[in-house]
Scaffold this active site. Structure first.
Site, mmCIF file in Angstrom:
data_model
loop_
_atom_site.group_PDB
_atom_site.id
_atom_site.type_symbol
_atom_site.label_atom_id
_atom_site.label_comp_id
_atom_site.label_asym_id
_atom_site.label_seq_id
_atom_site.Cartn_x
_atom_site.Cartn_y
_atom_site.Cartn_z
ATOM 1 N N ASP A 61 -10.523 -8.907 8.919
ATOM 2 C CA ASP A 61 -9.871 -9.178 7.771
ATOM 3 C C ASP A 61 -10.591 -9.816 6.934
ATOM 4 O O ASP A 61 -11.563 -10.629 7.234
ATOM 5 C CB ASP A 61 -8.629 -10.020 8.145
ATOM 6 C CG ASP A 61 -7.495 -9.727 7.051
ATOM 7 O OD1 ASP A 61 -7.561 -8.935 6.211
ATOM 8 O OD2 ASP A 61 -6.639 -10.677 7.060
ATOM 9 N N GLY A 62 -10.332 -9.511 5.459
ATOM 10 C CA GLY A 62 -10.907 -10.155 4.413
ATOM 11 C C GLY A 62 -11.943 -9.517 3.419
ATOM 12 O O GLY A 62 -12.593 -9.924 2.704
ATOM 13 N N ARG A 71 -10.863 -9.509 -0.197
ATOM 14 C CA ARG A 71 -11.181 -10.819 -0.762
ATOM 15 C C ARG A 71 -12.785 -11.139 -0.890
ATOM 16 O O ARG A 71 -13.205 -11.606 -1.839
ATOM 17 C CB ARG A 71 -10.465 -11.941 -0.072
ATOM 18 C CG ARG A 71 -8.911 -12.214 -0.549
ATOM 19 C CD ARG A 71 -8.102 -12.831 0.707
ATOM 20 N NE ARG A 71 -7.949 -12.007 1.711
ATOM 21 C CZ ARG A 71 -7.549 -12.377 3.168
ATOM 22 N NH1 ARG A 71 -7.195 -13.845 3.008
ATOM 23 N NH2 ARG A 71 -7.334 -12.094 3.982
ATOM 24 N N SER A 86 -4.568 -0.211 10.566
ATOM 25 C CA SER A 86 -3.244 -0.374 11.002
ATOM 26 C C SER A 86 -2.174 0.418 10.707
ATOM 27 O O SER A 86 -2.324 1.437 9.596
ATOM 28 C CB SER A 86 -2.760 -1.925 10.731
ATOM 29 O OG SER A 86 -2.118 -1.933 9.579
ATOM 30 N N THR A 87 -0.912 0.962 11.538
ATOM 31 C CA THR A 87 -0.060 1.811 11.089
ATOM 32 C C THR A 87 0.635 1.263 9.779
ATOM 33 O O THR A 87 1.106 2.168 8.768
ATOM 34 C CB THR A 87 1.229 1.790 12.075
ATOM 35 O OG1 THR A 87 1.312 0.393 12.524
ATOM 36 C CG2 THR A 87 0.745 2.705 13.490
ATOM 37 N N GLU A 88 0.531 0.040 9.383
ATOM 38 C CA GLU A 88 1.061 -0.580 8.111
ATOM 39 C C GLU A 88 0.101 -0.361 7.045
ATOM 40 O O GLU A 88 0.271 0.013 5.766
ATOM 41 C CB GLU A 88 1.308 -1.733 8.320
ATOM 42 C CG GLU A 88 2.539 -2.221 8.953
ATOM 43 C CD GLU A 88 2.313 -2.026 10.444
ATOM 44 O OE1 GLU A 88 1.496 -2.188 10.848
ATOM 45 O OE2 GLU A 88 3.249 -1.780 11.274
ATOM 46 N N ASN A 89 -1.476 0.015 7.176
ATOM 47 C CA ASN A 89 -2.163 0.241 6.293
ATOM 48 C C ASN A 89 -2.328 1.296 5.579
ATOM 49 O O ASN A 89 -2.677 1.458 4.286
ATOM 50 C CB ASN A 89 -3.886 -0.204 6.842
ATOM 51 C CG ASN A 89 -4.144 -1.403 7.060
ATOM 52 O OD1 ASN A 89 -4.931 -1.614 8.114
ATOM 53 N ND2 ASN A 89 -3.550 -2.480 6.294
ATOM 54 N N TRP A 90 -1.269 2.477 5.717
ATOM 55 C CA TRP A 90 -0.957 3.366 5.112
ATOM 56 C C TRP A 90 -0.335 3.189 3.753
ATOM 57 O O TRP A 90 -0.244 3.968 2.758
ATOM 58 C CB TRP A 90 -0.155 4.677 5.695
ATOM 59 C CG TRP A 90 -0.786 5.165 7.031
ATOM 60 C CD1 TRP A 90 -0.541 4.929 8.418
ATOM 61 C CD2 TRP A 90 -1.900 5.836 6.960
ATOM 62 N NE1 TRP A 90 -1.402 5.417 9.168
ATOM 63 C CE2 TRP A 90 -2.156 6.399 8.453
ATOM 64 C CE3 TRP A 90 -2.782 6.659 6.102
ATOM 65 C CZ2 TRP A 90 -3.086 7.100 8.934
ATOM 66 C CZ3 TRP A 90 -3.699 7.626 6.522
ATOM 67 C CH2 TRP A 90 -3.743 7.642 7.833
HETATM 68 C C1 IPE Z 1 -4.677 -6.214 9.827
HETATM 69 O O1 IPE Z 1 -5.188 -6.547 8.325
HETATM 70 C C2 IPE Z 1 -5.256 -4.997 10.027
HETATM 71 C C3 IPE Z 1 -6.586 -4.794 10.235
HETATM 72 C C4 IPE Z 1 -7.437 -5.598 10.034
HETATM 73 C C5 IPE Z 1 -7.059 -3.344 10.195
HETATM 74 P P1 IPE Z 1 -4.222 -6.599 6.915
HETATM 75 O O2 IPE Z 1 -4.827 -7.197 6.022
HETATM 76 O O3 IPE Z 1 -3.729 -5.199 6.938
HETATM 77 O O4 IPE Z 1 -3.071 -7.586 7.479
HETATM 78 P P2 IPE Z 1 -1.887 -8.029 6.559
HETATM 79 O O5 IPE Z 1 -1.143 -7.273 5.851
HETATM 80 O O6 IPE Z 1 -2.708 -9.114 5.924
HETATM 81 O O7 IPE Z 1 -1.085 -8.925 7.654
HETATM 82 C C1 IPE Z 2 -9.656 -5.761 6.173
HETATM 83 O O1 IPE Z 2 -9.914 -6.393 5.032
HETATM 84 C C2 IPE Z 2 -9.819 -4.142 6.539
HETATM 85 C C3 IPE Z 2 -8.534 -3.426 6.640
HETATM 86 C C4 IPE Z 2 -7.318 -3.787 6.762
HETATM 87 C C5 IPE Z 2 -8.917 -2.115 6.698
HETATM 88 P P1 IPE Z 2 -8.651 -6.190 3.996
HETATM 89 O O2 IPE Z 2 -8.770 -4.972 3.328
HETATM 90 O O3 IPE Z 2 -7.236 -6.213 4.528
HETATM 91 O O4 IPE Z 2 -9.076 -7.347 3.186
HETATM 92 P P2 IPE Z 2 -8.158 -8.481 2.331
HETATM 93 O O5 IPE Z 2 -7.089 -9.062 3.426
HETATM 94 O O6 IPE Z 2 -7.339 -7.874 1.373
HETATM 95 O O7 IPE Z 2 -9.077 -9.403 1.793
HETATM 96 MG MG MG Z 3 -6.255 -8.054 5.193
#
Ligand code: IPE
Ligand code: IPE
Ligand code: MG
Length: 242
Positions: free
Chosen positions: A20-21, A24, A66-70
């Site tokens: 994650d991140g 950012r 994740s399934t929520e990333n859609w």
């Molecule tokens: C979790 O990260 C999913 C992955 C790293 C693939 P997200 O950035 O989607 O999670 P939330 O929305 O902050 O909980």
């Molecule tokens: C994790 O980084 C990658 C995925 C969820 C695909 P993010 O895209 O969630 O980055 P932040 O959390 O917005 O910084």
């Molecule tokens: Mg994230």
């Protein structure tokens, strides 16, 4: 390593990462979020290589989508899958040379066809390796995983349902539960990742954004894990529940 001389080290068979991140990391540099994904992809192999070669950890799992990333903008989703495809194209030979078995968890049928093709090819070609397994979670969500498992149960399994029977229908059926789950970027949540498999996992949260997480950061996480005591409900340290 400075940990106490007498404490037995808890074995580390499986380490899972919530990468994650990326967004950012890019924002901090006034770049587009997708630049963060691009940089994040580059860290995957540095971390996996260190875990496999230096720490001899047999299973590494990465939460990539994740399934929520859609719910993200279509443009960002397209870039993520394009990067995945490029990464597999470049790294397939490295996986083969290093005898790394590539695995996925999640429902691949919803992924872009071009990504599915290279995924299938990599899964097939590395299927017989068994020393090191690299699993990528793609369109993965623990709630969807459980529903799918329940739907797949046979009537006899359903009648006297045991955890053993149910877990055979999870995507992770042939992967041990994660001993350690690392989440980067300072967030302290699972975000629908391996909810059932994490029943006795240890957690390691670091403020480092994923694109800044490398071999040294991995060493720190593993050393931190090795200083812990796992009891699995017992009163004495216990090495494993598998
Ligand atoms: C979790 O990260 C999913 C992955 C790293 C693939 P997200 O950035 O989607 O999670 P939330 O929305 O902050 O909980
Ligand atoms: C994790 O980084 C990658 C995925 C969820 C695909 P993010 O895209 O969630 O980055 P932040 O959390 O917005 O910084
Ligand atoms: Mg994230």
């Amino acid at each position: 390593m400075s940990s106490s001389h007498s404490a037995p080290k808890p074995p580390l068979k499986h380490i899972a990462f919530i990468m994650d991140g990326n967004g950012r990391w890019a924002k901090q540099r006034q770049l587009a979020r997708t630049e963060g994904h691009k940089e994040g992809v580059k860290r995957i192999f540095d971390v996996a290589k260190r875990a496999f070669e230096h720490w001899n950890i047999p299973y590494i799992t990465l939460y990539a989508f994740s399934t929520e990333n859609w719910s993200r903008p279509k443009y960002e989703i397209d870039v993520i899958f394009r990067l995945l495809r490029g990464w597999l194209k470049r790294k397939k030979s490295t996986l083969l040379e290093n005898k790394i078995r590539f695995r996925t968890i999640g429902d691949l049928s919803k992924l872009p066809k071009t990504a599915q093709e290279i995924l299938d090819e990599t899964l097939r070609e590395t299927a017989d390796f068994n020393e090191h397994t690299l699993t990528v979670a793609l369109n993965y969500g623990a709630r969807e995983e459980v529903l799918r498992a329940i739907r797949e149960l046979s009537s006899s399994e359903r009648e006297h349902l045991t955890w053993e029977a149910l877990s055979k229908h999870l995507y992770t059926a042939d992967i041990p539960d994660p001993d350690l789950i690392v989440r980067t970027s300072g967030e302290q949540r699972l975000s629908n990742f391996l909810l059932l498999q994490a029943a006795y996992s240890e957690f390691y949260f670091t403020p480092t954004y994923w694109p800044d997480f490398g071999a040294d950061a991995l060493d720190e996480a593993v050393e931190n894990y090795l200083r812990r005591t796992r009891r699995f409900g017992n009163i004495e340290p216990c090495s494993d529940n598998a």
